[in-house]
Write a protein that holds these residues in place. Structure first.
Motif: not given
Ligand code: C2E
Ligand code: CA
Ligand code: CA
Ligand code: CA
Length: 275
Positions: A44-45, A55-60, A254-258, A263-264
């Motif tokens: 998730q961005p 700037v980063s992504f959290e791995a879930l 969720y507003f920024i990205g799920r 890639i998505d």
């Protein structure tokens, strides 16, 4: 009938109800899942609110259970902790997340959630070093998210581990900030690089005055301590604008990205905000 528990064995008793029975089955399924590649990481961005860039992504973690479709990590992580599987699972997450991030087309950071129990077993410092070395990911691109219980339990031991990891160049973030008992005092005990404001505070923005005051107090304090702030659970544009106005550094939600396979996840915010 018996299933392996934290201390080796827990025995089936006839008075066990259906819920407990299904729990035991889930424990057995978890073991099979580790062996059978049923886990996957979604990403998730996190958006920098000043630059508008990811700037980063959290791995879930996601578990594709063979018959129950998707099981929530909120359900299976505690189970993995109770039945002694969190060490193995956490090691897989760390290796997979660093390996994936090393192949990303930009130098985004990856944030990995670490269970408090991972501080108890095998050397977490060595696992982190090994994952970085095997993946080739620079330490500065890795961030570990911990909750305050890490500092609550075995403070001296865990602080030594956190300091050693931080000395590698890895960032440490405090997750779910504001939900615990004495979050504030931890900021004095350990120099966190980042605080993640829990989504329960963000949910009531921008209209709830109390939520606004709390978020403002946290961001003000973080600024004077020179700690980065991420707001979690941002679901609306109004929430995001309120956070910007409060000088919150980063937003996730969720507003920024799920959460999604990467890639998505990184295309979505770029479409919404441009670059
Ligand atoms: P968390 O670390 O607080 O992760 C944020 C959770 O909020 C994620 O739930 C995410 O999908 C969800 N979320 C993100 N944006 C929004 C939003 O706008 N609105 C709402 N309502 N929710 C949002 P998820 O993926 O179900 O994970 C739940 C928890 O499970 C995580 O909470 C974390 O504590 C744990 N977890 C997930 N992956 C791992 C892992 O690899 N290791 C460990 N130890 N724990 C993990
Ligand atoms: Ca987290
Ligand atoms: Ca959180
Ligand atoms: Ca700002």
């Amino acid at each position: 009938v018996k299933a392996e528990g934290r201390n080796g064995w827990c025995f089936y008793r006839p008075e066990m109800d259906a819920q407990l029975q299904s729990r035991i089955e889930m424990e057995q399924d978890l073991k099979a899942a580790l062996a059978g590649n049923q886990f996957q990481l979604y990403y998730q961005p996190l958006l920098n609110l000043d630059s508008g860039q990811v700037v980063s992504f959290e791995a879930l973690l996601r578990w594709h259970h063979p018959t129950r479709s998707m099981v929530s990590p909120a359900e299976f992580i505690p189970l993995a902790e109770e039945c002694g599987l969190i060490g193995q699972l956490g090691e897989w997450v760390l290796n997979e997340a660093t390996r994936t991030a090393a192949r990303w087309p930009q130098d985004w950071r990856v944030a990995v959630n670490i269970s408090p129990l991972q501080f108890r077993h095998k050397s977490l410092v060595n696992l982190v070093k090994k994952a970085l070395k095997a993946s080739g990911l620079p330490p500065t691109r890795l961030e570990l998210e911990i909750t305050e219980s890490v500092i609550l339990e075995d403070e001296t031991h865990n602080l030594a581990i956190l300091n050693a990891i931080r000395a590698l160049g890895v960032r440490i973030a405090m997750d779910d900030f504001g939900t615990g008992y004495s979050s504030l005092s931890y900021l004095r005990t350990f120099p966190f690089d980042k605080i993640k404001i829990d989504q329960s505070f963000v949910r009531d923005l921008p209209h709830d005055k109390n939520a606004l005051s709390i978020v403002r107090a946290i961001t003000d304090m973080a600024q004077s301590l020179n700690v980065l702030i991420t707001a979690e659970g941002v679901e609306t544009e109004a929430q995001m604008e309120a956070l910007k106005a409060l000088n919150c550094g980063e937003a996730q939600g969720y507003f920024i990205g799920r959460p999604a396979p990467v890639i998505d996840a990184y295309i979505q915010p770029m479409i919404r905000y441009g670059t």
